[in-house]
Design an enzyme around this catalytic site. Structure first.
Site, PDB file in Angstrom:
ATOM      1  N   SER A 295       8.300   5.382 -34.982  1.00  0.00           N
ATOM      2  CA  SER A 295       8.940   5.657 -36.269  1.00  0.00           C
ATOM      3  C   SER A 295      10.258   4.909 -36.390  1.00  0.00           C
ATOM      4  CB  SER A 295       9.166   7.150 -36.431  1.00  0.00           C
ATOM      5  OG  SER A 295      10.305   7.525 -35.690  1.00  0.00           O
ATOM      6  N   LYS A 296      10.798   4.951 -37.598  1.00  0.00           N
ATOM      7  CA  LYS A 296      12.049   4.243 -37.883  1.00  0.00           C
ATOM      8  C   LYS A 296      13.176   4.664 -36.952  1.00  0.00           C
ATOM      9  CE  LYS A 296      10.969   3.331 -42.623  1.00  0.00           C
ATOM     10  NZ  LYS A 296      11.400   3.097 -43.958  1.00  0.00           N
ATOM     11  N   ARG A 297      13.194   5.921 -36.604  1.00  0.00           N
ATOM     12  CA  ARG A 297      14.303   6.449 -35.800  1.00  0.00           C
ATOM     13  C   ARG A 297      14.165   6.087 -34.322  1.00  0.00           C
ATOM     14  NH1 ARG A 297      18.538   8.314 -38.636  1.00  0.00           N
ATOM     15  NH2 ARG A 297      17.737   8.449 -40.741  1.00  0.00           N
ATOM     16  N   ASP A 298      12.930   5.799 -33.880  1.00  0.00           N
ATOM     17  CA  ASP A 298      12.692   5.588 -32.453  1.00  0.00           C
ATOM     18  C   ASP A 298      13.521   4.475 -31.861  1.00  0.00           C
ATOM     19  OD1 ASP A 298      10.963   7.610 -32.100  1.00  0.00           O
ATOM     20  OD2 ASP A 298       9.182   6.433 -32.573  1.00  0.00           O
ATOM     21  N   VAL A 306      13.479  -1.625 -34.243  1.00  0.00           N
ATOM     22  CA  VAL A 306      12.166  -1.430 -34.889  1.00  0.00           C
ATOM     23  C   VAL A 306      12.063  -2.243 -36.172  1.00  0.00           C
ATOM     24  CG1 VAL A 306      10.752   0.612 -34.512  1.00  0.00           C
ATOM     25  CG2 VAL A 306      13.058   0.898 -35.225  1.00  0.00           C
TER      26      VAL A 306
END
Ligand code: GLU
Length: 534
Positions: A295-298, A306
Site C-alpha cells: 500500500s501507499k503507506r508501506d 512506493v
C-alpha cells in the site's frame, strides 16, 4: 451484365461500381483499423501513481509496442469528490521519467479525444438513456436518506450487506415500480435521480481473462450498480465502457482489483450490443513479507519508495520516489517488469527495447508478486555498473556541481562504480579521492599501525617518490619489490598505505587510487598522515 466501355465516371454503372469499390475499401479500412491493437492506461487523478499503477502502465505499453499497437492514456476523473490537484501532472511526468510514452492522451492528442473524462461529460448521458430505453437500466429516485434508512432496517434484521439489486429493487422507488406517468412527472419536475443497471436475474456471466482463464459469475451476486449519477456525471463503470468502446480499445489490461467489476462490464457491452475487448487482470503487488497488498503507506514504513517520483501532499507530507532516491529509470522499469512477468529464460537485465521484444501476456502469472527491496537495489547496482564512466561523470558533475575536470571525473567513476549502488554512494564512499583525509579509520589504526609502521611507511614513501611513470602498474611493481625486499606480506603493508592516503580501512585498488591522486598529492598525504599517526 454491366459492360463498361469507357472510364467515364459519370456513367451510371461505373458510378455505382465506384461506390461499391469505395464502400469495400472503407469496410476493409475499418476492419484493418479495428484489427490494430489499442490499449489504454486509465488512472484516476486521486493522488500520485503507486508503483503498481506504473506496472499496469508498463505492461500496457509493452503489449502495445510488441504488437505494433497504440498505447493511450485516459484520465478517469468522473468522481470529482476524489480529484486531487496536481495528480494528473504527476502521472504524466512520472510516466515520462519511466520512458512509458503514450501515443495518444491528454496534451498529446489523437483521433479519439478528448482523453480526460470530465471533458467528455456530454458524451455519456445519451448512452445511459439508451440503456433505459432498451430496458437494460432504469431511473431510481430513492434519496440517499431513504436508502440509508432501508440499509439500517436490513441491518437490524440481521442483513448487514443490503444491496440495491434484482430482488430489492421491486420495493424501491424507481421506474420499474412507479407508473410511467409518475416517472415522467418526476423527470419533468427535475427530481434528482440516478440511472441503475437492471441486473438480470440468475444469469451466468462468462468471459475469458487472458491471465486467469475463464471467469464465471452469477448475476444473483451482483447489485444494480449506479451508471449515471444525479450530478449529471457517469460513474466509472459507464464512462469506462463507453470510452473503451468509442476509443476502439482491444485489450483491457488492468489490476486485479478491477476483476469484480469485469462481469458488470461484460454485461454492459452486451446491453449495448457491442463486442467486448479482451480482459487481462494483473496480479497484485504484495508486501516484501507476502503479507497483503503493497500500500501507499508501506514504503515509508518499511524503508523503500512506493512511488516513481517524489510527491508532496497539500498538507506538506512527502512521499519519496525512486527518481529522487537515485534510481535510474531503466533499473526501476526492469525491476517492475519482473513483478508478475518473467521471460522464461535466466536473463534478468532487460532494456526497454528488450522488454518489448520479450513481453507477452501468456508469461504474466496469476499469483501475487512479492516486492523485493533488495532485488530492486541489485537492479540499480547492475545498471550503475553498466553505465559508461563518461556518462556517470556527467551525472556526477551535474548532481554535485563538481569543478574537477572531465578526465579526473571519468577516472573517479571508473574507480568507484564497482562499490556503489547509487551515484551518490560514489561521492560518499570516495570523498577521499577529492579531499585529503581528516580522520583515520580507528579499527584499522588499532589493528595495523604498529611501533615500526612510521619507519616502514617512510621507507615506502621514498620508493614511491622514485616511481617515474606514475601509473598503477608501475606503482604496483614498486610495491611488490618493496614487499619482497622487506620479506613482508601484503596484509602488513597495504592497509598502512591505504590509511595514509585515504583514511579508510577498505576501498578500491591502492595502486589505482595513488595514480589517481598523482605523485605529488600521494606524497603530501603520506607526510600529513605520518605526522598525525606518529
Ligand atoms: N480508473 C481506474 C483506475 O483508477 C481504471 C480501471 C480500468 O483500467 O478499467 O485504476
Amino acid at each position: 451484365m454491366i459492360r463498361i466501355k469507357t472510364a467515364d465516371p459519370y456513367t451510371f454503372p461505373f458510378k455505382t461500381l465506384n461506390y461499391i469499390v469505395i464502400f469495400a475499401i472503407r469496410k476493409t479500412e475499418r476492419k484493418m483499423s479495428s484489427n490494430k491493437i489499442r490499449v489504454r492506461f486509465a488512472p484516476s487523478p486521486t493522488g500520485p501513481l503507486h508503483m503498481g499503477g506504473v506496472r499496469t502502465a508498463l505492461y500496457n505499453y509493452l503489449f502495445a509496442k510488441k504488437n505494433n499497437g497504440t498505447f493511450i492514456i485516459r484520465i478517469e476523473d468522473t468522481d470529482q469528490t476524489r480529484f486531487v490537484p496536481g495528480a494528473q501532472e504527476y502521472i504524466m511526468d512520472a510516466l515520462n521519467w519511466c520512458g512509458i510514452i503514450p501515443d495518444e492522451g491528454p496534451g498529446i492528442g489523437g483521433n479519439y479525444g478528448p482523453y480526460i473524462q470530465s471533458e467528455r461529460k456530454e458524451i455519456y448521458r445519451p448512452y445511459a438513456e439508451e440503456l433505459v430505453k432498451n430496458d437494460k437500466a432504469y431511473y431510481a429516485f430513492d434519496t440517499p436518506e431513504e436508502l440509508d434508512a432501508v440499509r439500517e432496517q436490513a441491518k437490524q434484521m440481521g442483513m448487514p450487506n443490503w444491496q440495491y439489486n434484482s430482488v430489492t429493487r421491486s420495493s424501491l422507488k424507481n421506474s420499474l415500480t412507479l407508473s410511467a406517468d409518475e416517472v415522467q412527472r418526476r423527470l419533468d419536475a427535475g427530481d434528482p435521480y440516478v440511472i441503475r443497471m437492471k441486473m438480470p436475474r440468475n444469469h451466468d456471466v462468462r468471459f475469458e481473462d487472458q491471465i486467469r482463464g475463464w471467469v464465471v459469475v452469477n448475476t444473483n451476486n451482483l447489485d444494480d450498480k449506479v451508471l449515471f449519477k444525479s450530478d449529471g456525471m457517469p460513474t466509472y463503470h459507464l464512462a469506462n465502457i463507453v470510452d473503451d468502446h468509442t476509443m476502439e480499445i482491444t485489450h483491457v489490461i488492468r489490476g486485479e482489483e478491477w476483476l469484480p467489476s469485469a462481469p458488470l462490464h461484460v454485461l454492459l457491452y452486451d446491453a449495448f450490443g457491442w463486442e467486448a475487448p479482451k480482459f487481462a487482470h494483473l496480479p497484485l503487488l504484495l508486501r516484501p513479507d507476502g503479507n497483503g497488498k503493497l500500500s501507499k503507506r508501506d514504503g515509508d514504513r518499511l524503508g523503500f519508495p512506493v512511488f516513481p517520483t517524489n510527491w508532496t501532499t497539500a498538507e506538506g507530507e512527502l512521499y519519496s520516489g525512486y527518481r529522487e532516491n537515485g534510481y535510474f529509470h531503466g533499473a526501476f522499469i526492469n525491476m517492475l517488469a519482473f513483478l508478475g512477468w518473467n521471460p522464461g529464460t535466466p536473463q534478468e537485465i532487460f532494456s526497454m527495447a528488450e522488454l518489448i521484444e520479450a513481453f507477452s501476456l501468456e508469461r504474466v502469472g496469476k499469483a501475487g508478486a512479492k516486492f523485493d527491496p533488495d532485488k530492486t537495489k541489485w537492479f540499480q547496482q547492475q545498471y550503475l555498473k553498466a553505465t559508461p564512466d563518461a556518462e556517470l561523470a556527467q551525472i556526477l558533475k551535474k548532481e554535485f556541481n563538481l569543478a574537477e575536470n572531465n578526465e579526473k571525473l571519468v577516472a573517479f567513476c571508473h574507480l568507484m562504480k564497482e562499490r556503489a549502488t547509487f551515484v551518490k554512494d560514489m561521492m560518499t564512499e570516495g570523498a577521499y579521492l577529492f579531499n585529503e583525509p581528516t580522520s583515520y579509520d580507528e579499527q584499522t589504526v588499532s589493528k595495523k599501525w604498529k611501533a615500526d609502521s612510521s619507519a616502514l611507511m617512510t621507507e615506502w614513501k621514498a620508493r614511491l617518490e622514485a616511481v617515474s611513470d606514475f601509473k598503477p602498474e608501475a606503482i604496483e611493481a614498486a610495491f611488490k619489490s618493496f614487499l619482497e625486499e622487506k620479506q613482508l606480506g601484503i596484509g602488513a603493508v597495504l592497509p598502512l598505505f591505504r590509511l595514509l592516503l585515504t583514511g579508510a580501512g577498505t576501498g578500491p585498488s591502492m595502486f589505482e587510487i595513488s595514480a589517481f591522486l598523482g605523485k605529488e598529492e600521494s606524497l603530501k598525504r603520506m607526510d600529513a598522515g605520518l605526522a598525525k599517526l606518529q
